[in-house]
Design an enzyme around this catalytic site. Structure first.
Site, PDB file in Angstrom:
ATOM      1  N   GLY A  22       0.834  -1.202   0.000  1.00  0.00           N
ATOM      2  CA  GLY A  22       0.000   0.000   0.000  1.00  0.00           C
ATOM      3  C   GLY A  22       0.862   1.242   0.000  1.00  0.00           C
ATOM      4  N   SER A  28      -4.378  -2.270   0.110  1.00  0.00           N
ATOM      5  CA  SER A  28      -4.569  -0.844   0.346  1.00  0.00           C
ATOM      6  C   SER A  28      -4.439  -0.056  -0.955  1.00  0.00           C
ATOM      7  CB  SER A  28      -3.573  -0.364   1.405  1.00  0.00           C
ATOM      8  OG  SER A  28      -3.896   0.930   1.852  1.00  0.00           O
ATOM      9  N   LYS A  70     -15.508   9.348   7.836  1.00  0.00           N
ATOM     10  CA  LYS A  70     -15.465  10.144   6.609  1.00  0.00           C
ATOM     11  C   LYS A  70     -14.437   9.595   5.633  1.00  0.00           C
ATOM     12  CE  LYS A  70     -17.053  14.675   8.252  1.00  0.00           C
ATOM     13  NZ  LYS A  70     -16.670  16.103   8.442  1.00  0.00           N
TER      14      LYS A  70
END
Length: 416
Positions: free
Chosen positions: A55, A88, A127
């Site tokens: 990632g 990721s 979020k």
């Protein structure tokens, strides 16, 4: 005949290949984006991204994805060799690609976002997860892949093996080698920008591997957390020795260069400013130890601050963490050095003075005249001094200084 030979010389490879075998950082992003641009410019028919990555950084990943989405030729992500992974940010890049292939024994997924550089509360985490899920789902929808899997990969960190990913319609191919993958791709038609694109390759396949330029290699090395940490420590050490020995020049020059390179490295990595502040505090405490007699208190505080700062220096999971063994070795060397400095400083407290009046006590010389309680002259260190003694000392006798009062030495006769 000459025209034919010339045309052979200028024929370019149909397949371009780039390799991602490190965390996704700005330097890797620059390398891949430049390679995709070059393949498009050279008229290649296919771009292969060979991937094995844990990632990386979101911004670097999105830059690569923009280059993939803007490409006029197909980009194929190939998770290879066996044991490799695209997790990721790597999974996001794979999902943006026109086609995905995996070697047996590889994995893809685990896309839950990790806080980099700042501490996020539960709302911010939610979020970030929602944003990542929407982005991955949009990529899956664009390429006609499993949208539900994309959602689970973010919210539940779902990861799939090659067989599972093929069954779940996350990838298009499983191939044990690049040759096998090209055989599978050859003659296939895919959708690109609303139109059909035929992958037509000629055998034997001409594969051009785009390697990193010297600049990209250097930036990739500097983006390694361990290298950044070493440069930072060397930079601090260089400035420390320069401040401790003004005019040495060499430590200051080397330290300044290392610090500048370290600051570049820190720009490419998820830095914890608390960790960086602790390292700066540690160096400050070490410097103060040289000028202030704290009997080791400042050094102990510096070592504790140094270790804590090293552990907290980077965020973002194991891929961006400094090696624990490197931290331990550096801390031990630093501790050993400053303990040595302190021990030398403590020893000086018990050393006999070498200059001034105190430096004369215990020194030996020769009586130049007879010496008694009324006075006389003696020779110490090649200098004549007034001398007094409670006993009678004859000229030429060896004497030893007992004390100093003003410009008069009180001496005694040395025993033979």
């Amino acid at each position: 005949m000459k025209t034919f030979i010339l045309s052979l010389l200028i024929v370019k490879a149909e397949v371009y290949k780039v390799s991602i075998e490190a965390p996704i950082t700005p330097s890797i992003s620059e390398y891949v984006c430049n390679a995709i641009e070059k393949a498009n410019k050279d008229g290649a028919k296919l771009i292969i991204i060979k991937m094995d990555t844990p990632g990386g950084l979101d911004e670097a990943m999105r830059s690569i994805n923009k280059a993939i989405l803007a490409s006029k030729i197909p980009v194929v992500t190939y998770i290879y060799p066996e044991g490799s992974r695209a997790t990721s940010a790597g999974a996001f890049i794979a999902m943006a690609s026109h086609l995905i292939a995996m070697a047996p024994g590889t994995s893809i997924g685990a896309c839950h976002p990790v806080a980099l550089g700042t501490q996020m509360d539960s709302i911010m985490v939610k979020k970030a997860a929602n944003d990542a899920a929407a982005y991955l789902k949009s990529l899956a929808e664009l390429r006609g892949r499993n949208i539900k899997w994309a959602e689970l990969a973010v919210f539940e960190a779902k990861s799939s093996s090659a067989t599972e990913a093929l069954k779940e319609k996350v990838i298009e191919y499983i191939a044990t080698s690049l040759e096998e993958l090209l055989d599978s791709l050859n003659g296939k038609t895919i959708k690109m920008d609303g139109s059909k694109y035929l992958i037509s390759l000629q055998k034997p396949y001409e594969i051009k591997e785009i390697k990193m330029s010297f600049r990209e290699k250097l930036l990739t090395i500097l983006s390694n957390p361990n290298i950044a940490y070493i440069l930072l420590v060397l930079g601090f050490y260089g400035l420390f020795f320069e401040l401790s020995n003004p005019g040495a020049i060499f430590p200051g020059v080397v330290g300044s260069i290392c610090l500048i390179l370290a600051f570049y490295s820190l720009q490419t990595l998820p830095v914890s400013y608390a960790g960086l502040a602790l390292l700066v505090l540690a160096i400050l405490l070490f410097v103060l130890e040289v000028f202030i007699e704290s009997y080791g208190i400042l050094t102990i505080g510096g070592i504790i601050s140094f270790i804590l700062g090293s552990l907290m220096l980077f965020r973002g999971g194991p891929m961006f963490q400094v090696s624990r063994s490197l931290i331990i070795i550096t801390a031990l060397i630093t501790a050993a050095f400053f303990i040595w400095v302190i021990s030398k400083g403590v020893k000086t407290l018990f050393l006999k003075p070498l200059t001034g009046k105190e430096g004369l006590v215990g020194e030996k010389g020769v009586a130049q005249t007879s010496i008694d309680s009324k006075g006389g002259m003696c020779l110490i260190h090649g200098e004549l001094w007034k001398a007094k003694s409670d006993e009678r000392i004859e000229k030429g006798d060896e004497i030893e200084v007992l004390k100093v009062e003003g410009l008069t030495l009180y001496v005694k006769k040395c025993e033979k």
